[in-house]
Design a protein around this motif. Structure first.
Motif, PDB file in Angstrom:
ATOM      1  N   PRO A 256      -8.507 -17.924 -42.225  1.00  0.00           N
ATOM      2  CA  PRO A 256      -9.968 -17.952 -42.085  1.00  0.00           C
ATOM      3  C   PRO A 256     -10.449 -18.782 -40.896  1.00  0.00           C
ATOM      4  CG  PRO A 256      -9.341 -18.387 -44.362  1.00  0.00           C
ATOM      5  CD  PRO A 256      -8.090 -18.397 -43.539  1.00  0.00           C
ATOM      6  N   TRP A 257      -9.773 -19.875 -40.622  1.00  0.00           N
ATOM      7  CA  TRP A 257     -10.174 -20.740 -39.499  1.00  0.00           C
ATOM      8  C   TRP A 257      -9.910 -20.059 -38.167  1.00  0.00           C
ATOM      9  CZ3 TRP A 257     -13.388 -24.041 -41.149  1.00  0.00           C
ATOM     10  CH2 TRP A 257     -13.248 -24.596 -42.417  1.00  0.00           C
ATOM     11  N   LEU A 258      -8.800 -19.339 -38.060  1.00  0.00           N
ATOM     12  CA  LEU A 258      -8.522 -18.609 -36.822  1.00  0.00           C
ATOM     13  C   LEU A 258      -9.565 -17.531 -36.574  1.00  0.00           C
ATOM     14  CD1 LEU A 258      -4.646 -18.244 -37.020  1.00  0.00           C
ATOM     15  CD2 LEU A 258      -5.933 -19.374 -35.212  1.00  0.00           C
ATOM     16  N   LEU A 259      -9.876 -16.777 -37.611  1.00  0.00           N
ATOM     17  CA  LEU A 259     -10.879 -15.724 -37.465  1.00  0.00           C
ATOM     18  C   LEU A 259     -12.237 -16.316 -37.110  1.00  0.00           C
ATOM     19  CD1 LEU A 259     -11.781 -12.795 -37.639  1.00  0.00           C
ATOM     20  CD2 LEU A 259     -12.082 -13.125 -40.102  1.00  0.00           C
ATOM     21  N   LEU A 260     -12.606 -17.374 -37.789  1.00  0.00           N
ATOM     22  CA  LEU A 260     -13.888 -18.012 -37.508  1.00  0.00           C
ATOM     23  C   LEU A 260     -13.958 -18.475 -36.053  1.00  0.00           C
ATOM     24  CD1 LEU A 260     -16.611 -18.952 -38.564  1.00  0.00           C
ATOM     25  CD2 LEU A 260     -15.497 -21.046 -39.368  1.00  0.00           C
TER      26      LEU A 260
ATOM     27  N   GLY B 129     -14.027  -9.045 -39.987  1.00  0.00           N
ATOM     28  CA  GLY B 129     -13.346  -8.308 -38.918  1.00  0.00           C
ATOM     29  C   GLY B 129     -13.952  -6.939 -38.698  1.00  0.00           C
ATOM     30  N   ASP B 130     -14.241  -6.234 -39.781  1.00  0.00           N
ATOM     31  CA  ASP B 130     -14.843  -4.898 -39.664  1.00  0.00           C
ATOM     32  C   ASP B 130     -16.242  -4.966 -39.064  1.00  0.00           C
ATOM     33  OD1 ASP B 130     -12.542  -3.835 -40.746  1.00  0.00           O
ATOM     34  OD2 ASP B 130     -13.391  -3.549 -42.752  1.00  0.00           O
TER      35      ASP B 130
ATOM     36  N   ALA C  82     -13.726 -11.346 -47.710  1.00  0.00           N
ATOM     37  CA  ALA C  82     -14.716 -11.807 -46.738  1.00  0.00           C
ATOM     38  C   ALA C  82     -14.173 -11.718 -45.315  1.00  0.00           C
ATOM     39  CB  ALA C  82     -15.139 -13.245 -47.073  1.00  0.00           C
ATOM     40  N   MET C  83     -12.913 -12.072 -45.132  1.00  0.00           N
ATOM     41  CA  MET C  83     -12.322 -12.008 -43.789  1.00  0.00           C
ATOM     42  C   MET C  83     -12.192 -10.566 -43.315  1.00  0.00           C
ATOM     43  SD  MET C  83      -9.604 -15.154 -43.770  1.00  0.00           S
ATOM     44  CE  MET C  83      -8.390 -14.154 -44.547  1.00  0.00           C
TER      45      MET C  83
ATOM     46  N   ALA D  68     -23.565 -11.051 -38.979  1.00  0.00           N
ATOM     47  CA  ALA D  68     -23.016 -10.807 -40.318  1.00  0.00           C
ATOM     48  C   ALA D  68     -21.526 -11.141 -40.352  1.00  0.00           C
ATOM     49  CB  ALA D  68     -23.252  -9.356 -40.726  1.00  0.00           C
ATOM     50  N   ALA D  69     -20.816 -10.801 -39.288  1.00  0.00           N
ATOM     51  CA  ALA D  69     -19.385 -11.102 -39.223  1.00  0.00           C
ATOM     52  C   ALA D  69     -19.151 -12.610 -39.314  1.00  0.00           C
ATOM     53  CB  ALA D  69     -18.783 -10.543 -37.936  1.00  0.00           C
ATOM     54  N   LEU D  70     -19.954 -13.377 -38.588  1.00  0.00           N
ATOM     55  CA  LEU D  70     -19.829 -14.839 -38.644  1.00  0.00           C
ATOM     56  C   LEU D  70     -20.096 -15.370 -40.049  1.00  0.00           C
ATOM     57  CD1 LEU D  70     -21.369 -16.339 -35.394  1.00  0.00           C
ATOM     58  CD2 LEU D  70     -19.153 -16.856 -36.397  1.00  0.00           C
ATOM     59  N   GLY D  71     -21.075 -14.808 -40.717  1.00  0.00           N
ATOM     60  CA  GLY D  71     -21.381 -15.240 -42.080  1.00  0.00           C
ATOM     61  C   GLY D  71     -20.214 -15.015 -43.021  1.00  0.00           C
ATOM     62  N   PHE D  72     -19.599 -13.853 -42.936  1.00  0.00           N
ATOM     63  CA  PHE D  72     -18.459 -13.567 -43.805  1.00  0.00           C
ATOM     64  C   PHE D  72     -17.235 -14.396 -43.421  1.00  0.00           C
ATOM     65  CE2 PHE D  72     -20.867  -9.774 -45.028  1.00  0.00           C
ATOM     66  CZ  PHE D  72     -20.712  -9.843 -46.406  1.00  0.00           C
ATOM     67  N   ALA D  73     -17.049 -14.652 -42.129  1.00  0.00           N
ATOM     68  CA  ALA D  73     -15.933 -15.503 -41.711  1.00  0.00           C
ATOM     69  C   ALA D  73     -16.113 -16.924 -42.237  1.00  0.00           C
ATOM     70  CB  ALA D  73     -15.801 -15.501 -40.189  1.00  0.00           C
TER      71      ALA D  73
END
Length: 108
Positions: A67-71, A39-40, A34-35, A49-54
């Motif tokens: 995951p928290w950093l990416l989000l 990112g992609d 998911a992460m 969509a990126a936010l949903g997967f994060a």
């Protein structure tokens, strides 16, 4: 290393042995996927969509910092700085990701 599995894999590699699986539970593998998708998708400007997967990654593996950093990284440009700060509050104040977390807080 951030987690026990990564530390074990690193020590195996340093000893010249082949490491075992880094993913020890299916949810960890799904969170990683998911992460990566988040990112992609973000690079392709598909922010929603990126936010949903994060968010899915943080739900599947809440004990990991990645995951928290990416989000948080995705929430700031989406105009949600308070949500980004809430995501960053899930990280330990000290550790290997502390500098990244401080930078993300400053962005928010």
């Amino acid at each position: 290393p951030v987690d026990r599995a990564t530390a074990i894999a690193r020590s195996e590699l340093q000893a010249g042995r082949r490491p075992g699986a880094l993913v020890t539970e299916p949810r960890h593998g799904l969170a990683w996927l998911a992460m990566r998708l988040a990112g992609d998708l973000n690079r392709e400007r598909a922010e929603a969509a990126a936010l949903g997967f994060a968010r899915l990654g943080s739900f599947l593996c809440p004990e990991q910092p990645a995951p928290w950093l990416l989000l948080a990284e995705l929430l700031v440009p989406a105009g949600q700085p308070q949500a980004a700060l809430a995501a960053l509050s899930r990280l330990p104040p000290a550790g290997p990701h502390a500098a990244q977390a401080r930078a993300r807080r400053a962005d928010a």
